[in-house]
Design a protein around this motif. Structure first.
Motif, PDB file in Angstrom:
ATOM      1  N   GLU A 137       0.811  -1.216   0.000  1.00 38.87           N
ATOM      2  CA  GLU A 137       0.000   0.000   0.000  1.00 38.87           C
ATOM      3  C   GLU A 137       0.844   1.266   0.000  1.00 38.87           C
ATOM      4  OE1 GLU A 137      -3.149   1.894   3.113  1.00 38.87           O
ATOM      5  OE2 GLU A 137      -3.429  -0.210   2.570  1.00 38.87           O
ATOM      6  N   ARG A 197      -3.981 -12.000  -5.513  1.00 40.44           N
ATOM      7  CA  ARG A 197      -5.435 -11.894  -5.726  1.00 40.44           C
ATOM      8  C   ARG A 197      -5.915 -12.943  -6.710  1.00 40.44           C
ATOM      9  NH1 ARG A 197      -9.283  -7.716  -5.136  1.00 40.44           N
ATOM     10  NH2 ARG A 197     -11.060  -7.965  -6.531  1.00 40.44           N
ATOM     11  N   GLU A 221       0.279  -8.821   8.680  1.00 37.54           N
ATOM     12  CA  GLU A 221      -0.094  -8.045   7.505  1.00 37.54           C
ATOM     13  C   GLU A 221      -0.538  -8.957   6.366  1.00 37.54           C
ATOM     14  OE1 GLU A 221       1.881  -4.879   4.315  1.00 37.54           O
ATOM     15  OE2 GLU A 221       2.988  -5.431   6.128  1.00 37.54           O
ATOM     16  N   ARG A 224      -4.030 -10.218   7.156  1.00 35.05           N
ATOM     17  CA  ARG A 224      -5.000  -9.139   7.029  1.00 35.05           C
ATOM     18  C   ARG A 224      -5.280  -8.837   5.558  1.00 35.05           C
ATOM     19  NH1 ARG A 224      -2.523  -5.864   9.916  1.00 35.05           N
ATOM     20  NH2 ARG A 224      -1.463  -4.630   8.325  1.00 35.05           N
ATOM     21  N   GLU A 225      -4.228  -8.773   4.735  1.00 34.44           N
ATOM     22  CA  GLU A 225      -4.425  -8.481   3.318  1.00 34.44           C
ATOM     23  C   GLU A 225      -5.163  -9.616   2.620  1.00 34.44           C
ATOM     24  OE1 GLU A 225      -1.826  -7.196  -0.643  1.00 34.44           O
ATOM     25  OE2 GLU A 225      -1.014  -6.841   1.367  1.00 34.44           O
ATOM     26  N   ASN A 227      -7.330 -11.602   3.959  1.00 31.82           N
ATOM     27  CA  ASN A 227      -8.740 -11.500   4.355  1.00 31.82           C
ATOM     28  C   ASN A 227      -9.441 -10.376   3.604  1.00 31.82           C
ATOM     29  OD1 ASN A 227      -8.499 -13.633   6.152  1.00 31.82           O
ATOM     30  ND2 ASN A 227      -8.027 -12.317   7.906  1.00 31.82           N
ATOM     31  N   ASP A 228      -8.727  -9.233   3.411  1.00 33.50           N
ATOM     32  CA  ASP A 228      -9.312  -8.122   2.664  1.00 33.50           C
ATOM     33  C   ASP A 228      -9.620  -8.526   1.226  1.00 33.50           C
ATOM     34  OD1 ASP A 228      -9.188  -6.479   4.854  1.00 33.50           O
ATOM     35  OD2 ASP A 228      -7.328  -5.466   4.257  1.00 33.50           O
ATOM     36  N   ILE A 229      -8.695  -9.272   0.620  1.00 37.00           N
ATOM     37  CA  ILE A 229      -8.901  -9.706  -0.771  1.00 37.00           C
ATOM     38  C   ILE A 229     -10.102 -10.647  -0.844  1.00 37.00           C
ATOM     39  CG2 ILE A 229      -7.918 -11.031  -2.684  1.00 37.00           C
ATOM     40  CD1 ILE A 229      -5.142 -10.046  -1.774  1.00 37.00           C
ATOM     41  N   ARG A 230     -10.189 -11.586   0.114  1.00 30.25           N
ATOM     42  CA  ARG A 230     -11.323 -12.514   0.127  1.00 30.25           C
ATOM     43  C   ARG A 230     -12.642 -11.752   0.257  1.00 30.25           C
ATOM     44  NH1 ARG A 230      -7.855 -15.444   3.892  1.00 30.25           N
ATOM     45  NH2 ARG A 230      -6.868 -17.223   2.824  1.00 30.25           N
ATOM     46  N   GLU A 231     -12.641 -10.712   1.090  1.00 30.33           N
ATOM     47  CA  GLU A 231     -13.840  -9.909   1.281  1.00 30.33           C
ATOM     48  C   GLU A 231     -14.229  -9.199  -0.013  1.00 30.33           C
ATOM     49  OE1 GLU A 231     -17.134  -8.500   3.080  1.00 30.33           O
ATOM     50  OE2 GLU A 231     -15.704  -9.918   3.952  1.00 30.33           O
ATOM     51  N   GLN A 232     -13.229  -8.651  -0.721  1.00 28.95           N
ATOM     52  CA  GLN A 232     -13.490  -7.969  -1.987  1.00 28.95           C
ATOM     53  C   GLN A 232     -14.012  -8.943  -3.042  1.00 28.95           C
ATOM     54  OE1 GLN A 232      -9.734  -6.163  -2.906  1.00 28.95           O
ATOM     55  NE2 GLN A 232     -10.140  -4.335  -1.687  1.00 28.95           N
ATOM     56  N   GLU A 445     -15.193   4.772  -2.268  1.00 27.66           N
ATOM     57  CA  GLU A 445     -16.520   4.467  -1.736  1.00 27.66           C
ATOM     58  C   GLU A 445     -17.421   5.713  -1.750  1.00 27.66           C
ATOM     59  OE1 GLU A 445     -13.742   1.464  -0.830  1.00 27.66           O
ATOM     60  OE2 GLU A 445     -13.624   3.587  -0.288  1.00 27.66           O
TER      61      GLU A 445
END
Length: 462
Positions: A137, A197, A221, A224-225, A227-232, A445
C-alpha cells in the motif's frame, strides 16, 4: 509457472520493489512501440514508394491490434493469470518487432504492427492491474506512476534509437531492434510471482499466502491483506448487467469513454507518430527532424514529473484546466505560424518552442490524469467493465487520430489542422468544467455512493 519469488532480492520490501519495477517495464515496451514508428515512416515511404494514406494504415495498424488485445486481456488475465498474460504479451511483442524488421511489403508491415498492437493491448490492461495487486500500500501510487513514466521513457529511447539509425536510413533496424529489450523483458517476467489476488480467485490459498509472505514479510499483515482480498472477491463483477440495469452506472461508463476521447483528440499522438513530418513542414532537414523528435520525447518524460508532483496537491480539475489551456495556446500558435509562414531560423525555433509547450501541457495533465480518473469514477461491481470500455475507446480514438492526420494535412492544410486540434482542446476545458468531478481527497466508496445517489457527474467527488 507456479508462484516464484524474485531470486535477486530476499528482503520483503526489496522483493516487492524489484517485482513492481520489473512489471512496470511493460510500460517501457508500450513506449518503445509508440515511438519507434515516428522516425521510420519517411524511410519506409521511400523504400516501398507508398502514399501518405498507406503510411497512415501502417501507423494505425498497431492501435487496431491494441484495441483487440485490450478486449481479450480482461478474459485472459482472469483465466490465464496476470503473469501468463504478461508472458504472452512479451512473446507477441518480440514476434511483432522481428516481423516489422523483416517485412517484405507494406501489407506485411501492417500485419506485423497489428501483432505488436495485440501485445500492447494485453500489456496495458494487465500490467497496471498486476502492479495494483502486488504492490504494498505504501508504494502502490508510486509504482503505478512509475508505469506511466516508463511509457514516456520508452518513447524517448525509441526516438533516440531512430535518430541514431537515421544517418543510415535503415528503417528495418529502427523497427526490429526493440525486439532486444522485449526479449529481456520476457526473460524477466518468468521470475515474477503470480498475483496473490488471482491465486485466491482460483482457490489456491496456500500459494497466495506464500507470495504475500515474500512480498510483505509480516505474517499479521499477510493474513489481514488476504482477508481483505477474500472480502473484496465476495463482490462479483457484473458490469454488463449493471450497465443494462442502472442508468447511474451508464453515466460513469459514458464519462470514462468521454475522458479517453478527450485525451486522444488533444492531438498528442499526432505529434508522437508524425513528429519528423511536422518538423519537415517547419523547414528542417532530416537530421534536425530526428533530433527535434528526440527533444519531444525528453520533454514528455520531464513534464510527466509535474503531474506526479501536483496531482494530489492541486487536484485533478485545476491541472486539467491548466493543461488544456496550455495545449490550446501551443497548437493555436503553431497553426498561426504555419499560416504566416516560417521563413527564418528564429521563426522555426519559436514554432518548435510552441510545439514543446503543447507537449508539456499534455504530459502534465491529460496524459496521466485521464487514466487515474477513469479508474476512480467506476463503481466496484462494474469497475472492470467500465475501465475496459474506456481503454477500448482510447485505442479506437488513437487509431482514428493516427489514420487521419496526414489526410487532414493534405486535405485542409497545415494551418487548419493545427487550429482544429487547438479548438478541440478549448472545448475540452468546457467539458472538464461541466462533467469532470474533482476526486482529490475522496475515497472510491464516497465517489460510488454519490454516483449511485444520482448526483451530477461533476459533483460525485464532493
Amino acid at each position: 509457472m507456479n508462484a516464484v519469488a524474485a531470486p535477486v532480492a530476499t528482503h520483503p520490501k526489496a522483493t516487492a520493489i524489484f517485482t513492481c519495477v520489473l512489471a512496470a517495464l511493460a510500460g517501457l515496451m508500450f513506449g518503445l512501440d509508440i515511438g519507434v514508428i515516428s522516425g521510420a515512416t519517411q524511410f519506409i515511404q521511400q523504400a516501398f514508394k507508398i502514399s501518405d494514406h498507406m503510411i497512415e494504415w501502417i501507423v494505425s495498424g498497431m492501435m487496431f491490434g491494441a484495441a483487440v488485445g485490450a478486449v481479450l486481456a480482461g478474459w485472459m488475465s482472469a483465466a490465464l493469470g496476470r503473469k501468463r498474460s504478461l508472458i504472452l504479451g512479451a512473446v507477441l511483442f518480440v514476434v511483432g518487432s522481428l516481423l516489422c524488421g523483416f517485412a517484405w511489403s507494406p501489407y506485411t508491415l501492417i500485419a506485423a504492427r497489428v501483432v505488436l498492437g495485440l501485445a500492447i493491448g494485453i500489456s496495458t490492461f494487465t500490467a497496471p492491474l498486476y502492479l495494483a495487486e502486488v504492490a504494498p500500500e505504501y508504494i502502490r501510487g508510486a509504482m503505478v506512476s512509475l508505469y506511466q513514466l516508463m511509457i514516456t521513457i520508452g518513447i524517448l529511447v525509441a526516438f533516440l534509437s531512430d535518430t541514431a539509425f537515421s544517418y543510415s536510413g535503415d528503417w528495418r533496424w529502427m523497427l526490429g531492434i526493440i525486439a532486444i529489450p522485449g526479449a529481456l523483458f520476457l526473460f524477466g517476467v518468468f521470475f515474477l510471482p503470480d498475483s496473490p489476488r488471482w491465486l485466491l480467485m482460483r482457490q489456491r490459498d496456500d500459494e497466495a499466502l506464500q507470495v504475500l509472505q515474500r512480498l510483505r514479510g509480516n505474517p499479521e499483515e499477510v493474513q489481514r491483506e488476504a482477508n481483505d482480498i477474500r472480502e473484496q472477491l465476495r463482490t462479483p463483477q457484473r458490469g454488463w448487467h449493471l450497465f443494462l440495469e442502472n442508468s447511474n452506472f451508464r453515466r460513469s461508463v459514458g464519462l470514462g469513454v468521454l475522458l479517453q476521447l478527450m485525451q486522444q483528440f488533444t492531438g498528442m499522438n499526432v505529434v508522437m507518430y508524425y513528429a519528423p513530418r511536422i518538423f519537415q513542414d517547419m523547414g528542417y532537414d532530416t537530421k534536425s527532424q530526428m533530433w527535434f523528435t528526440a527533444i519531444v520525447g525528453l520533454t514528455n518524460v520531464l513534464a510527466t514529473f509535474i503531474a506526479i508532483g501536483l496531482i494530489d496537491r492541486w487536484g485533478r480539475k485545476p491541472i486539467l484546466y491548466t493543461g488544456f489551456a496550455v495545449m490550446t495556446v501551443g497548437l493555436g500558435i503553431v497553426g498561426s505560424m504555419m499560416h504566416i509562414g516560417i521563413n527564418t531560423h528564429g521563426q522555426q525555433l519559436f514554432t518548435v518552442a510552441m510545439l514543446l509547450t503543447f507537449i508539456v501541457g499534455f504530459a502534465m495533465s491529460a496524459g496521466p490524469l485521464i487514466w487515474t480518473l477513469c479508474a476512480e469514477v467506476q463503481p466496484l461491481k462494474g469497475r472492470d467493465f467500465g475501465i475496459g470500455c474506456s481503454t477500448f475507446t482510447n485505442w479506437i480514438a488513437n487509431m482514428i487520430v493516427g489514420a487521419t492526420f496526414l489526410s487532414l494535412l493534405n486535405g485542409i492544410g497545415h494551418t487548419a489542422t493545427f487550429w482544429l486540434y487547438a479548438a478541440f482542446n478549448l472545448v475540452f476545458i468546457g467539458f472538464t468544467f461541466w462533467l469532470v468531478p474533482e476526486t482529490k481527497g475522496a475515497t472510491l466508496e464516497q465517489i460510488e455512493r454519490n454516483l449511485m445517489a444520482g448526483k451530477r457527474l461533476r459533483d460525485i467527488g464532493s
